[in-house]
Enzyme design. Structure first.
Site, PDB file in Angstrom:
ATOM      1  CG  HIS B 283       5.651  -5.766 -71.336  1.00  0.00           C
ATOM      2  ND1 HIS B 283       5.162  -4.633 -71.940  1.00  0.00           N
ATOM      3  CD2 HIS B 283       4.666  -6.690 -71.443  1.00  0.00           C
ATOM      4  CE1 HIS B 283       3.947  -4.866 -72.393  1.00  0.00           C
ATOM      5  NE2 HIS B 283       3.615  -6.113 -72.098  1.00  0.00           N
ATOM      6  N   GLY B 284       9.282  -5.112 -68.546  1.00  0.00           N
ATOM      7  CA  GLY B 284      10.424  -5.644 -67.823  1.00  0.00           C
ATOM      8  C   GLY B 284      11.618  -4.731 -67.905  1.00  0.00           C
TER       9      GLY B 284
END
Lengths: 359, 430
Positions: B283-284
């Protein structure tokens, strides 16, 4: 037939995308609609702040009826005007007394600049720096920007070279520039939905959000008595546009110092008179009690070391401020502009008579 | 994260690599085949590593070497994360893995393969498609079908409603609350976190609805990405209903490759933990996302232990329908707890929020930068969404009159109550 329809849809969509990607086409199309054609724009003509928030209570036609000066007067003044876009589009040479030629230049216009071979010494050359209060602290925190806006021929060539250098774009920029304009979203919105036809819907949405949820468009501030719209950055937030954002004596000294440098610089270039005209924010004049006013204009106006001449709108408007401002715009209205022009023309008259140039 | 046209070259790079990798994989055997797969995966993960993780890894490496009083010789890169990079990279990787496993024939038409990676509706935020589902559809002839148009358009319209009316309205409170943690009460933060749970759901599922609907109008069937996740009665069920295309991707290509549950229990738990931590990292490039994934991993491990305990104690009554509502509420609370770290800007902020939430009182002042009617409206929207998902999951558009009335209502209310502040989709940044 189906293919023809599909193809037409693709062509129309590409056309809209291309037009919205081009700042020039969008600007021309907006001007075209401003004149009321093609259903007309619902954003323009009722004050800039109405055009941002669409609150129907603040929709007031915005007139620009300003007087032209007496045509029989001797034309012995050349006027150079650095101004905001409001004044830039409203005034013509005919609005100024004793004015032979008017050279106008907008702030923030980075791609163009006024150029002269030299000043016409057979005339009185008058330079005016007109700016709204909200931009004073950013425009005058250094004076280089203002000195670069007016160029004489020699300097112009150097400047052009410099511009060429800064304009040389990377291959990557050249590749992506035709595909995407950073303002594509707002341009699309303008080109597709800025029509009077949509106004009832826009107002319904704005009124609903305001009256039920107490929300207005982000850039707009509704005053507590709900009588006036203000441009939000002039009322709230930690930025120099805000009339209530603290201002210390050091910053005032810097501003005065820069104004004086500008004054000396342009006098050395041959200008006879140089004026500073700061147009107060509406909130400064109408409702300074909304916060703790930082007194930017009074502090500048009353400073003894200021050498530049002033056209003091603050004192002019103080007595009856609501008369000079529209309730749905961040600028003065045409009465305010007229009052300012009258005051400036009075100064020009004195100037013209003081030092007549033989014609 | 940004849309920069020149970044299309990155997409071009992965397309070319994976297209030829697929052809080579099909013809190769044994170690050579594995080598081609590894080469293709390194190319894909390499792009992700450079654009998404390099600066994050560098930042952590710098902190590490500073603690030994050394200096870091590596430079930071001035790069912007290309929009949707993780999505199309994972879709491209799924192709080569499937060809390697022999589940998919290599695509020999470059145009069709490029379309598989760049299929516009789902290019930037999924659903992450599988080649077996999508590639054959590009070879079919598609005709306009009004019935399909109606259902696709209605799904798109409701996706838009979820995004601009629900997600973006809730975000006004969430953004304010999470940006001013110091001044927020425990109750405010609980409400803001609950709102965030629905914001991210409506934001992401709204996008998926629009992607699936747009594809359906054109005659393509994309996989479902959400299935009423907040009605889940356990965290494991939640992961079968939330971002289905990603969770099945990780299950098929990472969890099973690690051995899945066909290993000893400690290794099984480790597999679960790895998969969820990597999912967080997907996701990040931030510790908050890694922690969010790790928390879900731990939830899953506890869920397995709980199920085993119930079996051992023979407490099967706990699975009775009577416990559905409490189980749903507990699951939702756990998911919200993890969302705190997903939304917080730093791990320390996340812990601060949890601490404040734990100290909440019903007498706390709620200050969410909302006028009271707007707060009520938000609760109404959430209730409306839940009721709609419970009783009218599919909007009936078989009758033309239903279609015209319902879509007009959805679009009109989207305009009227929508918040149009040019807020991007949350998952665009991944």
């Amino acid at each position: 037939m189906r293919k023809l329809i599909s193809f037409s849809i693709i062509v129309i969509c590409c056309g809209i995308y291309y037009a919205s990607n081009s700042a020039k086409i969008t600007e021309k199309y907006t001007d075209f609609r401003e004149r009321g054609m093609l259903l007309g724009s619902d954003k323009i003509g009722y004050g800039g702040l109405y055009g941002m928030c669409y609150l129907s209570d603040y929709r007031q036609p915005f007139f620009y009826d300003i007087k032209e000066s007496d045509d029989t007067l001797v034309k012995n003044i050349n006027l150079y005007l650095f101004c905001d876009s409001y004044l830039y589009y409203r005034v013509t040479p005919k609005h100024f007394s004793y004015n032979d030629k008017l050279y106008k230049m907008k702030w923030f216009e980075t791609e163009t600049f006024l150029s002269q071979e030299s000043l016409d010494t057979t005339k009185k050359n008058v330079l005016v720096f007109e700016m709204t209060e909200r931009y004073v602290r950013s425009l005058l925190d250094s004076y280089e920007g203002a000195t670069n806006m007016l160029k004489f021929e020699k300097e112009q060539n150097e400047n052009l070279k410099q511009q060429e250098n800064t304009n040389s774009k990377s291959l990557i920029d050249k590749f992506q520039e035709p595909f995407i304009n950073p303002n594509i979203n707002s341009n699309l919105e303008l080109n597709l939905f800025d029509y009077k036809l949509f106004r009832p819907l826009k107002e319904l949405k704005a009124n609903l959000n305001f009256h039920i949820f107490n929300r207005v468009y982000d850039g707009v501030f509704v005053d507590t008595a709900k009588q006036q719209l203000y441009y939000k950055p002039t009322v709230e937030g930690e930025q120099k546009m805000n009339a209530f954002y603290p201002l210390d004596s050091g910053e005032i000294s810097t501003l005065i110092d820069n104004i004086n440098k500008l004054n000396d610089f342009y006098h050395s270039k041959g200008f006879d008179e140089i004026y500073l005209a700061i147009i107060p924010n509406p909130v400064t004049m109408i409702n300074p009690s909304l916060g703790h006013y930082n007194n930017l204009i009074p502090l500048l106006n009353s400073n003894d070391s200021l050498r530049m001449n002033l056209i003091d709108s603050y004192s002019l408007f103080k007595q009856n401020p609501t008369l000079f401002y529209s309730k749905s715009d961040s600028h003065w209205n045409s009465i305010g502009l007229q009052r300012w022009l009258d005051e400036f023309n009075r100064k020009l008259k004195l100037l013209s008579q003081q030092n007549k140039v033989p014609s | 994260m940004s849309f920069i046209p020149v970044y299309i070259l990155i997409l071009g790079f992965t397309i070319v690599i994976d297209f030829y990798a697929g052809i080579l994989l099909e013809g190769a055997k044994g170690k050579t085949k594995k080598l081609f797969l590894i080469f293709s995966l390194i190319a894909n993960i390499g792009v992700l590593a450079v654009f998404k993780y390099y600066n994050f890894l560098l930042e952590n490496f710098t902190s590490l070497v500073y603690s030994f009083n050394w200096t870091n010789p590596l430079p930071a890169l001035k790069i912007i994360l290309p929009i949707g990079l993780s999505f199309h990279t994972f879709q491209a990787m799924s192709y080569t893995i499937e060809v390697y496993r022999g589940h998919q024939k290599a695509e020999r038409n470059f145009g069709i393969y490029s379309l598989y990676v760049m299929f516009y509706p789902q290019l930037v935020a999924g659903p992450i498609e599988r080649p077996q589902n999508l590639l054959p559809q590009f070879r079919e002839e598609h005709f306009f079908d009004f019935e399909r148009f109606k259902s696709g358009f209605t799904q798109m319209a409701f996706g838009l409603f979820k995004k601009v009316v629900i997600a973006d309205r809730l975000s006004l409170a969430v953004d304010y609350s999470y940006a001013n943690i110091g001044t927020q009460s425990g109750l405010s933060l609980i409400i803001a976190t609950t709102f965030y749970a629905f914001q991210i759901y409506c934001d992401f599922s709204g996008y998926s609805d629009m992607a699936i609907g747009a594809a359906r109008i054109m005659g393509f069937k994309l996989m479902d990405n959400f299935n009423t996740p907040y009605f889940s009665k356990s965290v494991s069920e939640f992961w079968k209903r939330w971002h289905i295309s990603l969770s099945t991707w990780f299950k098929d290509y990472l969890y099973i490759s690690l051995g899945g549950n066909r290993v000893k229990m400690p290794r099984w738990f480790l597999n679960i933990f790895i998969v969820f931590t990597v999912s967080g990292l997907w996701h990040g490039a931030n510790w908050t996302f890694i922690l969010w994934g790790a928390i879900h991993g731990l939830f899953l491990i506890f869920a397995v232990l709980k199920d085993k305990l119930i079996d051992r104690l023979n407490w099967s009554f706990l699975t009775h329908r009577f416990f559905d509502i409490p189980n749903t509420l507990i699951t939702f609370s756990l998911v919200c707890l993890a969302w705190v770290f997903f939304r917080a800007t730093s791990v320390s902020d996340g812990f601060e929020i949890i601490k404040k939430m734990a100290q909440f009182s019903f007498h706390d002042k709620v200050s969410l930068y909302f006028y009271r009617y707007e707060l009520l409206f938000c609760f109404f929207l959430i209730a409306f969404l839940m009721l709609k998902e419970k009783y009218f999951l599919q909007i009936n558009t078989t009758k033309n009159s239903y279609f015209y009335v319902i879509t007009s209502l959805i679009l009109f209310s989207s305009y009227l109550f929508g918040v149009f502040n040019q807020k991007q989709f949350i998952y665009f940044q991944f």
